[in-house]
Design an enzyme around this catalytic site. Sequence first.
Site, PDB file in Angstrom:
ATOM      1  N   ASP A   1       0.857  -1.052   0.076  1.00 12.09           N
ATOM      2  CA  ASP A   1       0.072   0.008   0.024  1.00 12.09           C
ATOM      3  C   ASP A   1       0.843   1.210  -0.174  1.00 12.09           C
ATOM      4  O   ASP A   1       2.034   1.203   0.313  1.00 12.09           O
ATOM      5  CB  ASP A   1      -0.825  -0.110   1.230  1.00 12.09           C
ATOM      6  CG  ASP A   1      -1.769   0.906   1.269  1.00 12.09           C
ATOM      7  OD1 ASP A   1      -2.317   1.624   0.455  1.00 12.09           O
ATOM      8  OD2 ASP A   1      -1.976   1.632   2.539  1.00 12.09           O
TER       9      ASP A   1
ATOM     10  N   THR B   1      -0.212   4.853   1.095  1.00  9.28           N
ATOM     11  CA  THR B   1      -0.321   5.692   2.287  1.00  9.28           C
ATOM     12  C   THR B   1      -0.448   5.045   3.409  1.00  9.28           C
ATOM     13  O   THR B   1      -1.084   4.200   3.794  1.00  9.28           O
ATOM     14  CB  THR B   1      -1.724   6.492   2.203  1.00  9.28           C
ATOM     15  OG1 THR B   1      -1.875   6.711   0.798  1.00  9.28           O
ATOM     16  CG2 THR B   1      -1.734   7.550   2.998  1.00  9.28           C
TER      17      THR B   1
ATOM     18  N   THR C   1      -2.359   1.227  -4.614  1.00 11.85           N
ATOM     19  CA  THR C   1      -2.940   2.350  -4.032  1.00 11.85           C
ATOM     20  C   THR C   1      -4.264   2.804  -4.383  1.00 11.85           C
ATOM     21  O   THR C   1      -4.445   2.679  -5.662  1.00 11.85           O
ATOM     22  CB  THR C   1      -2.030   3.494  -3.871  1.00 11.85           C
ATOM     23  OG1 THR C   1      -2.458   4.411  -3.013  1.00 11.85           O
ATOM     24  CG2 THR C   1      -1.526   3.830  -5.103  1.00 11.85           C
TER      25      THR C   1
END
EC number: 7.6.2.1
Lengths: 1182, 344
Positions: free
Chosen positions: A382, A384, A664
């Site tokens: 991922d 963030t 993402t």
Amino acid sequence: MERIVKANDREYNEKFQYADNRIHTSKYSILTFLPINLFEQFQRVANAYFLCLLILQLIPEISSLTWFTTIVPLVLVITMTAVKDATDDYFRHKSDNQVNNRQSEVLIDSKLQNEKWMNVKAGDIIKLENNQFVAADLLLLSSSEPHGLCYVETAELDGETNLKVRQALSVTSELGADINRLARFDGIVVCEAPNNKLDKFMGILSWKDSKHSLNNEKIILRGCILRNTSWCFGMVIFAGPDTKLMQNSGKTKFKRTSIDRLMNALVLWIFGFLICLGIILAIGNSIWESQIGDQFRTFLFWNEGEKSSVFSGFLTFWSYIIILNTVVPISLYVSVEVIRLGHSYFINWDRKMYYSRKATPAEARTTTLNEELGQIEYIFSDKTGTLTQNIMTFKRCSINGRIYGEVPDDLDQKTEITQKKEPVDFSVKSQVDREFQFFDHHLMESIKMGDPKVHEFLRVLALCHTVMSEENSAGELIYQVQSPDEGALVTAARNFGFIFKSRTPETITIEELGTLVTYQLLAFLDFNNTRKRMSVIVRNPEGQIKLYSKGADTILFEKLHPSNEVLLSLTSDHLSEFAGEGLRTLAIAYRDLDDKYFKEWHKMLEDANAATEERDEQIAGLYEEIERDLMLLGATAVEDKLQEGVIETVASLSLANIKIWVLTGDKQETAINIGYACNMLTDDMNDVFVIAGNNAVEVREELRKAKENLSGQNRNVSNGHVVCEKKQQLELDSIVEETVTGDYALIINGHSLAHALESDVKNDLLELACMCKTVVCCRVTPLQKAQVVELVKKYRNAVTLAIGDGANDVSMIKSAHIGVGISGQEGLQAVLASDYSFAQFRYLQRLLLVHGRWSYFRMCKFLCYFFYKNFAFTLVHFWFGFFCGFSAQTVYDQWFITLFNIVYTSLPVLAMGIFDQDVSDQNSMDCPQLYEPGQLNLLFNKRKFFICVLHGIYTSLALFFIPYGAFYNVAGEDGQHIADYQSFAVTMATSLVIVVSVQIALDTSYWTFINHVFIWGSIAIYFSILFTMHSNGIFGIFPNQFPFVGNARHSLTQKCIWLVILLTTVASVLPVVVFRFLKVNLYPTLSDQICRWQKAQKKARPPSSRRPRTRRSSSRRSGYAFAHQEGYGELITSGKNMRTKNPPPTSGLEKTHYNSTSWIENLCKKTTETVSSFSQDKTVKL
Amino acid sequence: MEERPQHRLSRLPDNSALKQQELPAHRLYFTARRVLFVFFTTGIFCLCMGIILILSARSTQEIEINYTRICANCAKLRENASNFDKECTCSIPFYLSGKMMGNVYMYYKLYGFYQNLYRYVRSRSNRQLVGKDIKAVDDCAPFKMSDNKTPIVPCGAIANSMFNDTIILLHNINSSVQIKVPMLKSGLTWWTDKYVKFQNPSSKNLADEFRGTTKPPNWPKPIYDLEKKDPRNNGFLNDDFIVWMRAAAFPTFKKLYGRLNRTHHFIEGLPAGNYSFNITYNFPVTRFHGEKSVVLSTLTWCGGNSLFLGLAYTVTGAITWLASFAMMAIHIMLKNKKISVFHQ
């Protein structure tokens, strides 16, 4: 099936027998524990197998081993597992109780009463207060905020930390906090049956003879937290297990490692092998019985009913199956679990994976997957919160052609410089944000000198945004931001003296270097993804109308006034410099508007707003119209702060031949930006393919084109470095292996991905993706993340790891072979679903390269040795069969068979499996190439298994035939005969224990004192148990159970027996040493070399491995990336989200009163868009 | 969120060597020097040991006389089980060319007798044999009870099939004078067998103790009549019985029958000359196509062993040496060829 709930009427609701709000995730109660747990345990193949074996052993005709040889280990295993299950369940009970006993205020008998969560029932009206967890799925009735609004945080549900807005029906919001009226509320809700769709709700409220339709915007789900709302009332629709949260908590998928699967396959093979041996011996027995045994009948006649040699052979088959079962002893499974548990503890204990800032140690939440950590080929990360800290900092800016902010140095030195260099001191100002740091004093000087451009620049930052301000109890200014970029910019402006103070729907008040200035907000030109910019039109106190704009450089530069030519080229140089550093850039511009022109424009805008058709297009056209002839002010550069060590970790992992894919939910720009920032994308890549088709055909076309492009370039590059995609031969031939020269990257967005994941394009995508060095998928939904993982898992046959921090990563974490959660964040969903968790991405390097590698190495060594040991131990019976008329006579004492695997030889191999190290952790970190054997499955595979088996067979031959030869015509030192069965058994057993101990001593490459204690201790224990069981005393008590009395004493005092043992040991061990020596000399592996080298220079520190280049070469590339959602502009100008301290004036030039509820629907629509296809298997625990 | 320092400390893993996997340890390296050293020493040891064993095995003297065929008439008689009460003796003369020095042991040796069959090995009752409960015959199938339901003593297949030939060694000093070579029937068993594992019921009169039991079907006389003269060699304590009860590991085995009593004429061992075995042929072997023989043998420092162990040691030693030379050659070759520098 629909559900009917009547408010405040428990009796009415009772007839439907809805579940109450008690949840139980626990599996057992005290009474049901034993039967259920035993039933579950015997569902496991291994346990069931041993149970069958036990039953076989209880049949006297075929029982060749006494029952205790199986029951002792079996009971041990079952008990251990049961205890573990019981403790697990105890903790589940505890957490259930804790949740069930939470208090909430329930309206009962017209009074608010405190009630435990578990006593809340459907139809109850409960009151929630700020920051409280929501107890059940509620229909929002009223709240403290205007218009029945309330804010909830849904992090536990979908991982989004931004606040969501919910709004009550206007008829119910009038009820307010009036307890009497609420108590009289008797609406009936008819709605859908409980389901797991988080973003859908359909229902109808019937109250006071009118019907109101209900949708998801009126519902607050269990698991949310109430924020920024002092209280609200809600009516329980779904309780306990019916809530969407609980409905979503699907069963966790049981993960197995590839070693597990291989082991299961091998165990099956071994069973096949056993059956073959059994058949051979059974046939042998039949022949023997008919040829020889027949004549031997005088001494040993057959019992009634066993009068044929074929029947005897049949019985012998089963007897031999029982005897030979020790090839796969129960202790194998137990030992594997113990070793994995040990490795998990090492992960938990590792100080180098402890993040002191958040006091979070690494945690192995699953204890059964460790060795898979040493075989990872693909990492799905991922962005963030995983690669980045989710913190934006204002780093640099370019104002009017001048760069402010730190000088870029080599990254390694930069950290030092920041330590030496004094940050700009903002403390003189009262309203500063203490966290903010800026390292260039020139900007402050420029501000003090009153450079108008600089002032204007900062003014734009302070005015053009959607931030809301609030003062907390201490009088500090708190900004509520919905986009972290804006937060960074507004905070920067605030620290430089342009403090955004407050706003109303038509004014913005800022403090400009100490003086309060109020601007009239005339228009808000909101952001959206196609415009990639936002503008405000304000009238300043002097009466000038100004348009302030910020946005993507590529867009904004086209809108500039021609006079900006020089500045533009200067700024764009700066922008590419920023972009090269991985900073996120925005261009800043303004335009002076003339009163008359604006009025005309504004009228047109109002008309457009009122229009019923093509409203959006008209508005967009008008925005376009006014945002032109802009004057460039400069650019901002915001750093999306990477977590510490991300670049090094990524570099090191890719040296270890691990491919990292970024998945993402964020936008393409931000994703690419991060790709560059952490060196996954570089400017010297041969090509970066961007797939952004809108339908299946386009996507396929783009994929094909990219592939052609790639292979075309390959042909041209002749002397390039050949990167072998995957050295291992794949069993799956659906993917054509291709070698690729050069570095490529693939960027694909969620929309295209949806098409690309369709069956016929899937292979194209996968092929292309696997040829690329870096793959970035942006704007993907949680479900798509899981799909991508599944795709690679299925078609590449590769071991995958998914790492993420939010609830949106849960599905991917669950579907990957290994899921890693970033802990220490607010949301716990990812961690709860994960197998491993730690606080920082950089620990992944240590987890894989050190712990994973060691685990794999140890587990493989353990398995090799274990299979070897048991083949050597068991096959002796096979050879003996040929000399004992295939009568299923065991070679060893029954007690020895019982204890061999669990006492005599278990601990040394456990110690090796837990503590062994081939190279030190530092070396495995420095030399990531050491990781490759795991990926290629080199240390334990079918070939290795066969070698172990052959080794075992050889040892069993030596073990049997050397004593056999020696015993052939032997006599004791006092002339007595020592070639009796019992002496033979003792000799064999002793030789076996010594041989396998010497073998483990050779296999152990890292001798700690524990290994010493265990190896020597095991031998000592063997002899002490041997002498005890052969002692007079124990024979006196149980003459039938211990018939070996005096045997050890007599046999082991004979010199020739020791000579036999010695020769057996030498003969079975030396060939192994020769083999190893030659292998290390002729075909040394990397770890062998490192071992040798490690030995050569024990003192010297290893030279640091090739560090990745941290400086990025820059080329013209836009660094635009802006995390912002559309719709907040509308929210601001409508004033709906503002406190009603003083009601907003109804009159106003720019007040837009069209369609009063449209904004919230828009907003909700837009916020849920990204999670619309939320995966079904999401687990949420409370 | 404010973290209290105690809390912080408590979550930080201990800095112990065990938990950080930094236990002081010795790494095992297979360096060429060590491996070759071990191999050469092992080779030398095995070779020496092998030669010693071969030499000592050759120094033993052993005479084996297979009397299965020689006493053919007796063998024929025994094939029919109904003749069990008919005595049959047989004399086998032989010439001892050199004298057998030192302790001489007499063994009987059976070929093709499977004392290691699963059911056979288990068919005995240690509780009975230890004299505790002579009626404990549970494990003795298929020889638990006689036809009239009295327990068999000693029960079980092993006891029932006991070797019951009597072998007497005679020395023919000249054509007319024959003297019986004195043989000791004691010290044939392990100490633990004689004094722990086998015990007679504690009574003066053994026959009384064994009342209510019956003899094994193949036995001519009950257990308490095995050696009436010597109570310490009677009943369960009979040496021949104990020796037989220690089941052999392989179908070919020899069991100790007697030791030379080194007195008078035989003080130095068996002198060379003419001897003969007088055998009362009771034990039927032709029924199962087995053979039996009688063995006279002397011992060495490590007991009576065959050539096998010596040869095995020699071969192992030789192979080890060959292997170590080969390994040395390969090692030197590689060393010359490449400079083993670790390339980072």
